[in-house]
Design an enzyme around this catalytic site. Structure first.
Site, mmCIF file in Angstrom:
data_model
loop_
_atom_site.group_PDB
_atom_site.id
_atom_site.type_symbol
_atom_site.label_atom_id
_atom_site.label_comp_id
_atom_site.label_asym_id
_atom_site.label_seq_id
_atom_site.Cartn_x
_atom_site.Cartn_y
_atom_site.Cartn_z
ATOM 1 N N HIS A 114 21.824 31.871 -4.600
ATOM 2 C CA HIS A 114 20.378 31.676 -4.427
ATOM 3 C C HIS A 114 20.042 30.226 -4.739
ATOM 4 C CE1 HIS A 114 16.106 32.569 -4.320
ATOM 5 N NE2 HIS A 114 15.997 31.775 -5.367
ATOM 6 N N ASP A 126 6.876 42.050 -7.949
ATOM 7 C CA ASP A 126 6.982 40.585 -7.813
ATOM 8 C C ASP A 126 6.102 40.090 -6.681
ATOM 9 O OD1 ASP A 126 8.150 37.923 -8.250
ATOM 10 O OD2 ASP A 126 8.889 38.250 -6.228
ATOM 11 N N ARG A 148 0.139 34.396 -8.814
ATOM 12 C CA ARG A 148 0.575 33.145 -9.449
ATOM 13 C C ARG A 148 0.326 31.960 -8.532
ATOM 14 N NH1 ARG A 148 6.480 34.181 -10.108
ATOM 15 N NH2 ARG A 148 6.547 32.043 -10.869
ATOM 16 N N LYS A 170 14.582 40.231 -7.372
ATOM 17 C CA LYS A 170 14.852 40.372 -5.932
ATOM 18 C C LYS A 170 16.347 40.293 -5.658
ATOM 19 C CE LYS A 170 11.798 37.194 -5.220
ATOM 20 N NZ LYS A 170 10.739 36.253 -4.897
#
Ligand code: URA
Length: 431
Positions: free
Chosen positions: A82, A161, A168, A187
């Site tokens: 990632h 999320d 956010r 995730k």
């Protein structure tokens, strides 16, 4: 429990229990806790942080808020990478076929471009016919067959999320290390990877502008990943200048393919191979990073990753012949050149300015619902360290339309910094 008490506890620097975190997050997903209370809580976390146990609890609660990919019955190991995002970062497209050729499975769930950073799904969408909305069944079948599959996150992956991130984004609470950690790892855990390599970018084009912040995020990701039972390592990599010589959706797919054919630019190959080397070690194919890197280089030279890349295009509905015929040609008709303003050396090409110009050109988007252009982008003919004479070609620029071209050109000209002497070589990777 009452949301107001949990918010006050965090506001005053307290440590939240797993039960409090679960109650709050699950209540938000159920629509019982309003956005305004979650936003206040996110701001309290932004200022007062979370310790390792709180961060791990938040990650697990967000993971359990939705479904996880069931990879049972498919032989592993399952290893993914990632990246925290950048400009010209197409390493995923290069790494997945390399490590798949070593017998490691890479279950990749990726995102779209947002703001100045690119998104893997938008790049893949530039391949004619390629589908990035696979069903769970298709994802499993392609993963088992090609060794990697690339799709978008379905709505049932970590819905907590999705809701919290949207809040956010509009309440200036994205840049919080525990919130970023939980968001990313919830995730990644849902896609079924057993081991993870985190590429934490720092520099002007990254989330984390300062190396010390990137280090803190890397530490948090590794610590939380370990608490969740994952094998996980992190690398810090440079994102002060775009990675590789291409920025753009089709342009980046094309450059990834060129890398698999053995012709990629040095910076992109270096970062890709170092990440792939760690993935091969985590997947048990190599004892050391050096051994892993040698395995990846040998695989590349043998040509199997290139073939797997093409096999995957076909598996995901793409037209391989058409794709091959577009290499070097699929470009917007609205193009212009940027030439060196003076003689000397290119000292730096600013990643953030390039990324912002990319949004103007149509590579990326400012709002999630905006479309992107497959044929917009920038090709660099020189990067930092390159000697130039005034008038030498530095970039070719492609835009979605004429006004976009006009708006982006001055920004790209401004992104190039010149010097009288060759700059010190950029350090691309920090452990
Ligand atoms: N990427 C994510 O997925 N989540 C964050 O919070 C930040 C970056």
């Amino acid at each position: 429990m009452r949301a107001v008490d949990i918010i006050a506890h965090k506001r005053d620097g307290g440590i939240l229990s797993r039960e409090e975190i679960a109650w709050l997050i699950n209540g938000h997903v159920a629509g019982e806790i309003p956005d305004y209370q979650m936003a206040a809580w996110a701001m309290a976390v932004f200022f007062n942080g979370m310790n390792a146990e709180e961060t791990a609890a938040l990650t697990e609660v967000m993971l359990r808020s939705g479904a996880a990919m069931d990879l049972s019955g498919i032989p592993g190991p399952f290893v993914d990478k990632h990246s925290t995002g950048g400009v010209g970062d197409k390493t995923s497209l290069i790494i997945a076929p390399i490590i798949a050729s070593l017998g490691i499975k890479d279950p990749m769930m990726s995102g779209r471009a947002l703001g100045h950073t690119g998104g893997t799904l938008d790049k893949l969408d530039a391949i004619p016919g390629y589908r990035t909305n696979l069903s769970a069944r298709e994802f499993r079948r392609i993963l088992a067959k090609d060794g990697f599959a690339m799709t978008g996150q379905t709505r049932d992956i970590a819905p907590a999320d999705r809701l919290l991130y949207a809040l956010r984004d509009v309440t200036a609470t994205v840049e919080s290390i525990p919130l970023i950690t939980a968001s990313i790892l919830s995730k990644k855990a849902a896609e079924g990877a057993e081991a993870l390599v985190m590429d934490v970018k720092y520099g002007s084009g990254a989330f984390m502008k300062r190396k010390s912040d990137a280090e803190a995020l890397a530490r948090s990701l590794v610590h939380t990943g370990v608490l969740m039972g994952k094998r996980i390592v992190a690398l810090l990599t440079d994102m002060d200048e775009p990675l590789g010589n291409m920025v753009g959706n089709f342009l980046e797919v094309e450059e990834s393919f060129v890398c698999l054919e053995g012709g990629g630019p040095g910076d992109l190959m270096e970062v890709s191979l170092e990440l792939a080397a760690r993935m091969s070690a985590l997947g048990g194919k190599a004892e050391t990073i050096d051994e892993g890197r040698a395995l990846c280089e040998k695989a590349l030279a043998g040509g199997k990753p290139r073939q797997l890349f093409l096999d995957n295009i076909e598996s995901q509905g793409g037209d391989v012949r058409k794709f091959l015929s577009m290499i070097g040609k699929y470009r917007s008709e609205y193009s212009a050149e940027i030439r060196a303003a003076r003689s000397g050396f290119i000292a730096r090409i600013d990643a953030l300015k390039t990324g912002r110009a990319g949004v103007q050109l149509g590579v990326g988007r400012n709002r999630a619902e905006d479309p992107v252009s497959p044929v917009a982008g920038v090709q660099f003919h020189k990067k930092s360290g390159g000697a130039v004479k005034a008038g030498d070609l530095v970039m070719t620029v492609y835009a979605k339309d004429e006004p976009a071209l006009g708006a982006a050109l001055p920004q790209l000209e401004e992104a190039v910094e010149y010097g009288d002497e060759a700059p010190d070589a950029r350090k691309l990777i920090w452990q």
